[in-house]
Structure formats: structure tokens, C-alpha cells
Design an enzyme around this catalytic site. Structure first.
Site, mmCIF file in Angstrom:
data_model
loop_
_atom_site.group_PDB
_atom_site.id
_atom_site.type_symbol
_atom_site.label_atom_id
_atom_site.label_comp_id
_atom_site.label_asym_id
_atom_site.label_seq_id
_atom_site.Cartn_x
_atom_site.Cartn_y
_atom_site.Cartn_z
ATOM 1 C CG ASP A 140 -6.614 -6.887 5.551
ATOM 2 O OD1 ASP A 140 -6.198 -7.595 4.820
ATOM 3 O OD2 ASP A 140 -6.809 -5.806 5.387
ATOM 4 C CG ASN A 178 -7.726 -12.150 -3.818
ATOM 5 O OD1 ASN A 178 -8.783 -12.603 -3.703
ATOM 6 N ND2 ASN A 178 -7.970 -10.942 -2.701
ATOM 7 N N GLY A 202 -7.987 -9.541 -7.706
ATOM 8 C CA GLY A 202 -8.112 -8.655 -6.800
ATOM 9 C C GLY A 202 -6.823 -8.758 -5.896
ATOM 10 C CD GLN A 203 -1.181 -11.192 -5.829
ATOM 11 O OE1 GLN A 203 -1.346 -11.851 -6.816
ATOM 12 N NE2 GLN A 203 -0.041 -11.358 -5.054
ATOM 13 C CG HIS A 234 -1.624 -11.482 0.840
ATOM 14 N ND1 HIS A 234 -0.693 -11.047 -0.059
ATOM 15 C CD2 HIS A 234 -3.002 -11.158 0.821
ATOM 16 C CE1 HIS A 234 -1.786 -10.433 -0.703
ATOM 17 N NE2 HIS A 234 -2.795 -10.510 -0.359
ATOM 18 C CG HIS A 287 -7.297 -12.165 2.265
ATOM 19 N ND1 HIS A 287 -7.424 -10.679 2.412
ATOM 20 C CD2 HIS A 287 -6.489 -12.070 1.141
ATOM 21 C CE1 HIS A 287 -7.065 -10.057 1.609
ATOM 22 N NE2 HIS A 287 -6.462 -10.894 0.820
HETATM 23 P P1 5GP Z 1 -4.827 -8.666 -1.745
HETATM 24 O O1 5GP Z 1 -5.848 -7.626 -2.385
HETATM 25 O O2 5GP Z 1 -3.598 -8.402 -2.470
HETATM 26 O O3 5GP Z 1 -5.443 -9.898 -1.898
HETATM 27 O O4 5GP Z 1 -4.832 -8.270 -0.119
HETATM 28 C C1 5GP Z 1 -3.950 -7.212 0.311
HETATM 29 C C2 5GP Z 1 -4.483 -7.126 1.921
HETATM 30 O O5 5GP Z 1 -3.414 -6.471 2.408
HETATM 31 C C3 5GP Z 1 -5.499 -6.009 1.785
HETATM 32 O O6 5GP Z 1 -6.705 -6.656 2.295
HETATM 33 C C4 5GP Z 1 -5.157 -4.827 2.568
HETATM 34 O O7 5GP Z 1 -6.117 -4.209 3.590
HETATM 35 C C5 5GP Z 1 -3.930 -5.473 3.420
HETATM 36 N N1 5GP Z 1 -2.708 -4.498 3.538
HETATM 37 C C6 5GP Z 1 -2.319 -3.835 2.651
HETATM 38 N N2 5GP Z 1 -1.207 -2.906 3.194
HETATM 39 C C7 5GP Z 1 -1.266 -3.501 4.525
HETATM 40 C C8 5GP Z 1 -0.319 -3.020 5.321
HETATM 41 O O8 5GP Z 1 0.479 -2.420 5.440
HETATM 42 N N3 5GP Z 1 -0.745 -3.674 6.779
HETATM 43 C C9 5GP Z 1 -1.552 -4.735 6.985
HETATM 44 N N4 5GP Z 1 -1.784 -5.032 8.051
HETATM 45 N N5 5GP Z 1 -2.512 -4.890 5.884
HETATM 46 C C10 5GP Z 1 -2.009 -4.321 4.706
#
Ligand code: 5GP
Ligand code: ZN
Length: 111
Positions: A31, A84, A90-91, A97, A99
Site C-alpha cells: 500500500d 472496504n 471507507g472505500q 482489493h 488489505h
Molecule cells: P480503500 O480506501 O479503497 O479501502 O483502499 C485504497 C488503498 O489504496 C489505500 O490504502 C491507498 O493508500 C492505496 N492506494 C491508492 N492509490 C494507490 C497507488 O497508486 N499505489 C498503491 N500502492 N496504493 C494505492
């Protein structure tokens, strides 16, 4: 492939993101903004906007069965997995994906 999806671009190797795991169905990478000493994401190569878009058992199996293999490779036995689904949960990236976080204590319930 969704052309404006950042995780499709990552899965498609357009962004030079280093993979910590890859098979024919999924990839995993660290991440960008880690919330634990170990924090990586497991994504299917095929675009699904969220958990709600997945209709096949196989897709879930592809994603989740990769996790213990990656954990073993990284030498971690205890970890938190989070998916999420939707803005209020929180998505922020709309390509499903999982985590996977490890290396610290986690509280329950998650905030
Ligand atoms: P969400 O909030 O949708 O559950 O999680 C999205 C995750 O993707 C976040 O933890 C954020 O830090 C990560 N993320 C967003 N853009 C990128 C990216 O371009 N590269 C990487 N490695 N992680 C990303
Ligand atoms: Zn996508």
C-alpha cells in the site's frame, strides 16, 4: 480493464508498481500509505468495482487463497484482512482489493 482505474493500470504493469506476488488471476503490492509495518493489497487482475460486483465463487477463491501463500512468503502468521465496500465503509479505490496488515496490535471493533 477499466481505462481510468488506477488498480487496473497497476495490474496491467503500466505504473511500474513492484509486485510482492503475482499469479494468473491476482497481484499483490504494498500500500502507498501503509497503516501497519506490513500493509499490502491483493487485487484481481479483472476489474470488479467492489465486493458487490463479484458474482462467482472462483473470484473470491482466487483473491483469498493467495493471501496465506503471500503471508508464508513474507513470514507473517498473524494479520488483519479488510475489504472496504462503498464510500461509507471507507472505500476510495473502486477496484476490489483486500488489505492485509501485520506487524502491530489491532483493536476490535475496527474504527
Ligand atoms: P480503500 O480506501 O479503497 O479501502 O483502499 C485504497 C488503498 O489504496 C489505500 O490504502 C491507498 O493508500 C492505496 N492506494 C491508492 N492509490 C494507490 C497507488 O497508486 N499505489 C498503491 N500502492 N496504493 C494505492
Ligand atoms: Zn480496475
Amino acid at each position: 480493464m477499466s481505462s481510468d482505474c488506477i488498480f487496473c493500470k497497476i495490474a496491467n504493469k503500466e505504473l511500474n508498481t513492484e509486485f510482492i506476488y503475482e499469479d494468473d488471476k491476482v497481484v499483490a503490492f504494498n500500500d502507498l500509505s501503509p497503516q501497519a509495518p506490513v500493509h499490502f493489497l491483493v487485487i484481481p487482475k479483472k476489474h470488479y468495482s467492489s465486493m458487490n460486483d463479484i458474482t462467482s465463487k472462483e473470484a473470491f477463491g482466487d483473491i483469498f487463497s493467495a493471501i496465506p501463500k503471500i503471508a508464508e512468503k513474507l513470514g507473517i502468521k498473524e494479520y488483519r484482512t479488510v475489504v472496504n465496500t462503498g464510500v461509507s465503509a471507507g472505500q476510495t479505490v473502486f477496484h476490489i482489493h483486500v488489505h492485509v496488515m501485520s506487524g502491530r496490535e489491532f483493536t476490535w471493533p475496527a474504527g
